[in-house]
Enzyme design. Structure first.
Site, PDB file in Angstrom:
ATOM      1  N   ASN A  96       0.834  -1.199   0.000  1.00 48.68           N
ATOM      2  CA  ASN A  96       0.000   0.000   0.000  1.00 48.68           C
ATOM      3  C   ASN A  96       0.870   1.251   0.000  1.00 48.68           C
ATOM      4  OD1 ASN A  96      -2.466  -1.498   0.238  1.00 48.68           O
ATOM      5  ND2 ASN A  96      -2.016  -1.809   2.405  1.00 48.68           N
ATOM      6  N   GLU A 104      -0.825   2.847   6.233  1.00 50.84           N
ATOM      7  CA  GLU A 104      -0.862   3.339   7.619  1.00 50.84           C
ATOM      8  C   GLU A 104       0.540   3.593   8.167  1.00 50.84           C
ATOM      9  OE1 GLU A 104      -3.207   0.456   9.704  1.00 50.84           O
ATOM     10  OE2 GLU A 104      -4.959   0.858   8.460  1.00 50.84           O
ATOM     11  N   HIS A 109       6.562  -1.528   3.124  1.00 54.90           N
ATOM     12  CA  HIS A 109       6.375  -2.918   3.541  1.00 54.90           C
ATOM     13  C   HIS A 109       5.552  -3.631   2.494  1.00 54.90           C
ATOM     14  CE1 HIS A 109       3.326  -0.345   5.383  1.00 54.90           C
ATOM     15  NE2 HIS A 109       2.464  -1.348   5.284  1.00 54.90           N
TER      16      HIS A 109
HETATM   17  P1  DGP Z   1      -0.526  -0.696   5.860  1.00 51.37           P
HETATM   18  O1  DGP Z   1      -1.985  -0.337   5.974  1.00 51.37           O
HETATM   19  O2  DGP Z   1      -0.226  -1.315   4.514  1.00 51.37           O
HETATM   20  O3  DGP Z   1       0.371   0.464   6.179  1.00 51.37           O
HETATM   21  O4  DGP Z   1      -0.263  -1.852   6.913  1.00 51.37           O
HETATM   22  C1  DGP Z   1       0.361  -1.679   8.149  1.00 51.37           C
HETATM   23  C2  DGP Z   1       0.366  -3.010   8.838  1.00 51.37           C
HETATM   24  O5  DGP Z   1       1.238  -2.948   9.933  1.00 51.37           O
HETATM   25  C3  DGP Z   1      -1.001  -3.456   9.375  1.00 51.37           C
HETATM   26  O6  DGP Z   1      -1.391  -4.667   8.719  1.00 51.37           O
HETATM   27  C4  DGP Z   1      -0.762  -3.711  10.847  1.00 51.37           C
HETATM   28  C5  DGP Z   1       0.737  -3.767  10.966  1.00 51.37           C
HETATM   29  N1  DGP Z   1       1.278  -3.250  12.207  1.00 51.37           N
HETATM   30  C6  DGP Z   1       1.035  -2.043  12.770  1.00 51.37           C
HETATM   31  N2  DGP Z   1       1.758  -1.875  13.888  1.00 51.37           N
HETATM   32  C7  DGP Z   1       2.485  -3.015  14.039  1.00 51.37           C
HETATM   33  C8  DGP Z   1       3.427  -3.447  15.016  1.00 51.37           C
HETATM   34  O7  DGP Z   1       3.770  -2.755  15.973  1.00 51.37           O
HETATM   35  N3  DGP Z   1       3.973  -4.692  14.834  1.00 51.37           N
HETATM   36  C9  DGP Z   1       3.628  -5.477  13.768  1.00 51.37           C
HETATM   37  N4  DGP Z   1       4.215  -6.694  13.705  1.00 51.37           N
HETATM   38  N5  DGP Z   1       2.744  -5.103  12.838  1.00 51.37           N
HETATM   39  C10 DGP Z   1       2.182  -3.887  12.976  1.00 51.37           C
END
Ligand code: DGP
Length: 125
Positions: A96, A104, A109
């Site tokens: 994204n 987000e 990623h």
């Molecule tokens: P996006 O909407 O593509 O930016 O996805 C962000 C992702 O990151 C979402 O699926 C949840 C994940 N995420 C958010 N905070 C953390 C965290 O502290 N640890 C991990 N492992 N994942 C996280």
């Protein structure tokens, strides 16, 4: 979209070891760990170690070594999850970007999702 990197984002903190993560794979240029809020039985995030906001930023600004290391990490995660070489039932990679992409966390990623039928690629907004 400005590719201004904020090193206080959550994945930068994970890379610095300030926040724990469930690591699946790591090499010199990339880290892969399980998503905190999995949307499929397997939901792994692959991130570059460098300060890149999104896919186009990385593709245009990263070194060849970083791009190779990141891409190889994607391949290694697929092997670890049993998805490589036509094993398993397939998977989806999602990256994204920006507001319309509903990104987000502003550190590049790639989501690797697998382990259940994932439906059509997009739903109508
Ligand atoms: P996006 O909407 O593509 O930016 O996805 C962000 C992702 O990151 C979402 O699926 C949840 C994940 N995420 C958010 N905070 C953390 C965290 O502290 N640890 C991990 N492992 N994942 C996280």
């Amino acid at each position: 979209m400005a590719n201004t990197y904020d090193d206080q984002n959550i994945f930068a903190k994970i890379l610095r070891g300030e926040i724990p993560n469930n690591t699946v794979f790591e090499n010199e240029h990339a880290l892969a760990f399980r998503d905190l809020y999995p949307q499929a039985p397997d939901h792994v995030l692959v991130i570059p170690k460098g300060p890149y906001v999104c896919q186009d930023h990385f593709a245009n600004a990263a070194s060849d070594a970083e791009i190779v290391g990141f891409t190889r990490a994607l391949g290694e995660v697929c092997k670890i999850l049993g998805l490589a070489d036509d094993a398993g039932n397939g998977y989806r990679c999602i990256s994204n970007a920006g507001e319309d992409g509903v990104q987000e966390v502003l550190h590049l990623h790639v989501h690797i999702l697998a382990g259940r039928p994932l439906g059509r690629m997009l739903q109508k907004a």
